[in-house]
Design a protein around this motif. Sequence first.
Motif, PDB file in Angstrom:
ATOM      1  N   TYR A  27       3.331 -47.711 -20.630  1.00  0.00           N
ATOM      2  CA  TYR A  27       2.366 -47.049 -19.750  1.00  0.00           C
ATOM      3  C   TYR A  27       2.532 -47.534 -18.315  1.00  0.00           C
ATOM      4  N   SER A  28       2.663 -48.845 -18.159  1.00  0.00           N
ATOM      5  CA  SER A  28       2.815 -49.408 -16.818  1.00  0.00           C
ATOM      6  C   SER A  28       4.082 -48.904 -16.136  1.00  0.00           C
ATOM      7  N   ALA A  29       5.189 -48.862 -16.893  1.00  0.00           N
ATOM      8  CA  ALA A  29       6.479 -48.492 -16.310  1.00  0.00           C
ATOM      9  C   ALA A  29       6.585 -47.007 -16.001  1.00  0.00           C
ATOM     10  N   SER A  30       5.852 -46.174 -16.724  1.00  0.00           N
ATOM     11  CA  SER A  30       6.023 -44.727 -16.594  1.00  0.00           C
ATOM     12  C   SER A  30       4.930 -44.042 -15.788  1.00  0.00           C
ATOM     13  N   SER A  31       3.769 -44.665 -15.652  1.00  0.00           N
ATOM     14  CA  SER A  31       2.609 -43.990 -15.064  1.00  0.00           C
ATOM     15  C   SER A  31       2.857 -43.549 -13.624  1.00  0.00           C
ATOM     16  N   TYR A  32       3.489 -44.416 -12.815  1.00  0.00           N
ATOM     17  CA  TYR A  32       3.725 -44.064 -11.406  1.00  0.00           C
ATOM     18  C   TYR A  32       4.657 -42.856 -11.300  1.00  0.00           C
ATOM     19  N   GLN A 239      20.941 -49.145 -10.712  1.00  0.00           N
ATOM     20  CA  GLN A 239      19.981 -49.599 -11.722  1.00  0.00           C
ATOM     21  C   GLN A 239      20.058 -51.104 -11.939  1.00  0.00           C
ATOM     22  N   MET A 240      21.273 -51.637 -12.009  1.00  0.00           N
ATOM     23  CA  MET A 240      21.407 -53.068 -12.263  1.00  0.00           C
ATOM     24  C   MET A 240      20.913 -53.885 -11.069  1.00  0.00           C
ATOM     25  N   ALA A 241      21.168 -53.416  -9.840  1.00  0.00           N
ATOM     26  CA  ALA A 241      20.694 -54.124  -8.652  1.00  0.00           C
ATOM     27  C   ALA A 241      19.167 -54.179  -8.639  1.00  0.00           C
ATOM     28  N   ASN A 242      18.533 -53.059  -8.964  1.00  0.00           N
ATOM     29  CA  ASN A 242      17.070 -53.033  -8.985  1.00  0.00           C
ATOM     30  C   ASN A 242      16.506 -53.815 -10.166  1.00  0.00           C
ATOM     31  N   SER A 243      17.290 -53.913 -11.236  1.00  0.00           N
ATOM     32  CA  SER A 243      16.882 -54.771 -12.344  1.00  0.00           C
ATOM     33  C   SER A 243      16.846 -56.229 -11.891  1.00  0.00           C
ATOM     34  N   TYR A 244      17.835 -56.622 -11.072  1.00  0.00           N
ATOM     35  CA  TYR A 244      17.841 -57.972 -10.507  1.00  0.00           C
ATOM     36  C   TYR A 244      16.621 -58.209  -9.619  1.00  0.00           C
ATOM     37  N   TYR A 245      16.270 -57.206  -8.814  1.00  0.00           N
ATOM     38  CA  TYR A 245      15.091 -57.332  -7.955  1.00  0.00           C
ATOM     39  C   TYR A 245      13.829 -57.547  -8.798  1.00  0.00           C
ATOM     40  N   GLY A 265       9.736 -45.896  -8.350  1.00  0.00           N
ATOM     41  CA  GLY A 265      10.847 -45.075  -7.900  1.00  0.00           C
ATOM     42  C   GLY A 265      12.157 -45.790  -7.730  1.00  0.00           C
ATOM     43  N   TYR A 266      12.175 -47.114  -7.934  1.00  0.00           N
ATOM     44  CA  TYR A 266      13.404 -47.866  -7.729  1.00  0.00           C
ATOM     45  C   TYR A 266      14.221 -48.043  -9.013  1.00  0.00           C
ATOM     46  N   LEU A 267      13.548 -47.995 -10.148  1.00  0.00           N
ATOM     47  CA  LEU A 267      14.226 -48.180 -11.427  1.00  0.00           C
ATOM     48  C   LEU A 267      13.942 -46.965 -12.307  1.00  0.00           C
ATOM     49  N   PRO A 268      14.843 -45.968 -12.311  1.00  0.00           N
ATOM     50  CA  PRO A 268      14.599 -44.711 -13.045  1.00  0.00           C
ATOM     51  C   PRO A 268      14.400 -44.944 -14.540  1.00  0.00           C
ATOM     52  N   GLU A 269      13.423 -44.279 -15.119  1.00  0.00           N
ATOM     53  CA  GLU A 269      13.139 -44.339 -16.556  1.00  0.00           C
ATOM     54  C   GLU A 269      13.081 -45.791 -17.048  1.00  0.00           C
ATOM     55  N   ALA A 270      12.301 -46.571 -16.318  1.00  0.00           N
ATOM     56  CA  ALA A 270      12.225 -48.007 -16.623  1.00  0.00           C
ATOM     57  C   ALA A 270      11.613 -48.289 -17.986  1.00  0.00           C
ATOM     58  N   GLU A 271      10.931 -47.322 -18.569  1.00  0.00           N
ATOM     59  CA  GLU A 271      10.266 -47.534 -19.860  1.00  0.00           C
ATOM     60  C   GLU A 271      11.230 -47.538 -21.041  1.00  0.00           C
ATOM     61  N   ASP A 273      15.563 -48.198 -21.281  1.00  0.00           N
ATOM     62  CA  ASP A 273      16.578 -49.252 -21.333  1.00  0.00           C
ATOM     63  C   ASP A 273      16.196 -50.494 -20.528  1.00  0.00           C
ATOM     64  N   PHE A 274      15.382 -50.324 -19.470  1.00  0.00           N
ATOM     65  CA  PHE A 274      15.073 -51.451 -18.583  1.00  0.00           C
ATOM     66  C   PHE A 274      13.633 -51.928 -18.727  1.00  0.00           C
ATOM     67  N   ILE A 275      13.064 -51.728 -19.888  1.00  0.00           N
ATOM     68  CA  ILE A 275      11.694 -52.181 -20.117  1.00  0.00           C
ATOM     69  C   ILE A 275      11.598 -53.704 -20.002  1.00  0.00           C
ATOM     70  N   PHE A 276      12.678 -54.396 -20.351  1.00  0.00           N
ATOM     71  CA  PHE A 276      12.665 -55.864 -20.268  1.00  0.00           C
ATOM     72  C   PHE A 276      12.577 -56.325 -18.814  1.00  0.00           C
ATOM     73  N   SER A 277      13.162 -55.551 -17.891  1.00  0.00           N
ATOM     74  CA  SER A 277      13.062 -55.876 -16.462  1.00  0.00           C
ATOM     75  C   SER A 277      11.617 -55.783 -15.991  1.00  0.00           C
ATOM     76  N   ILE A 278      10.919 -54.739 -16.431  1.00  0.00           N
ATOM     77  CA  ILE A 278       9.516 -54.564 -16.040  1.00  0.00           C
ATOM     78  C   ILE A 278       8.648 -55.655 -16.659  1.00  0.00           C
ATOM     79  N   ILE A 279       8.938 -56.018 -17.906  1.00  0.00           N
ATOM     80  CA  ILE A 279       8.199 -57.109 -18.556  1.00  0.00           C
ATOM     81  C   ILE A 279       8.399 -58.407 -17.781  1.00  0.00           C
ATOM     82  N   SER A 280       9.630 -58.674 -17.374  1.00  0.00           N
ATOM     83  CA  SER A 280       9.930 -59.897 -16.619  1.00  0.00           C
ATOM     84  C   SER A 280       9.230 -59.893 -15.265  1.00  0.00           C
ATOM     85  N   GLU A 281       9.135 -58.716 -14.639  1.00  0.00           N
ATOM     86  CA  GLU A 281       8.500 -58.631 -13.328  1.00  0.00           C
ATOM     87  C   GLU A 281       6.987 -58.786 -13.430  1.00  0.00           C
TER      88      GLU A 281
END
Length: 381
Positions: A27-32, A239-245, A265-271, A273-281
């Motif tokens: 929800y957090s990753a997709s709502s915006y 995607q990988m650069a923004n995952s690092y951010y 808007g920086y990490l497309p479809e973060a919910e 493959d990159f859900i772990f990046s959002i969890i870490s952030e």
Amino acid sequence: MIKNRKIDLVILVPYFILSVIGLLEIYSASSYRLMVTDEYSLSLLYRQFIFIIISLTIIGVTFFIKLEYLLHPLFIKGGLIVSFLLLIMVKVGFFAVTVNGAQRWISIGGLQFQPSEIIVIFLILYLASYFKNKNITNVKLTKPFIITGLATGLVLLQPKISGAFMIIVIVAVIIWAAAIPVEKGIMGIGLFLMGIILIASIVLILGENNLLPTFFSHAYNRISIVHNPFLDEHGYGYQMANSYYALYNGGFLGLGLGNSLTKQGYLPEAETDFIFSIISEELGLLGAIFVLFLIFVVCLRIFQKSIQCKDQQLSLVLIGFGTLILIQSSINVASVLGLIPMTGVPLPFVSYGGTSYLILSFALGICLNIISRKNLYLLKE
């Protein structure tokens, strides 16, 4: 008897916690993104909640059904046949669905899913059945390698390199666990890999307009920037650069649930493959480690029970499913951290998506069914 069986909470509780964390982070990753595109911000949350309910139902049904039915040769062979047909349908225009340039999905009755995730389950069941009670010194690997080779080749031609790699690793682990002689196993795996590469190369080179460069161009582009995605920060390394951010922003304790910056808007479809990046952030290093700890607990428990199990087939089933969850988690996290190229492999029980969640829940249900049968173990708790 069912009344004498208890469901293993060491597996079920972490599974439930992971599902809840995934639900909140989806929800957090997709709502915006959904709000910006004038879509309902809770839509993916509701869909994932439905997946969780269906998955819990699948676990319940799989837990109570007789193992003899789940491991019956007709069920396993039927599942393999259907899985192969579905993999072939990926290349049939009427059913095929292309997403982000990859043709890995099919659509039947409005339901989209990846057949590559289904066939892994039945390959594990098949290999466990094939190696049960075998004379390991005289066991023949021709038949299982032909079947797994065909499956791996079809997955590779989607193209889905990560899926093919997962199959190879799981097959190698099951062969090792079945105590196949080292020289026979190494020779078999070597021939297996050579056959896959040869078949794939022939199809791609002789295909229309020489498909080899086109088919795997995405893999080359991802590999070329994996050592430093900032060299092409607005291209293939975006995607990988923004995952690092996102990882950097999270720090030790995180920005707080819902406060991710890269999801805007920086990490497309973060919910996915990159859900772990959002969890870490949002939850920081501590939250990310907690999620990995829960996955590790599930895998470790499955491996523990596989070691204790005195039935060869059931032990191999547990090892196969435990390896599947472990390798899939490892590939997802490694790609997010930039240790390997981006793969498109979801984080088990956390990432958004129905196919992976439902299939892994089915596998977990079989594991819980096996583990609940106290008479199958050499060691008692």
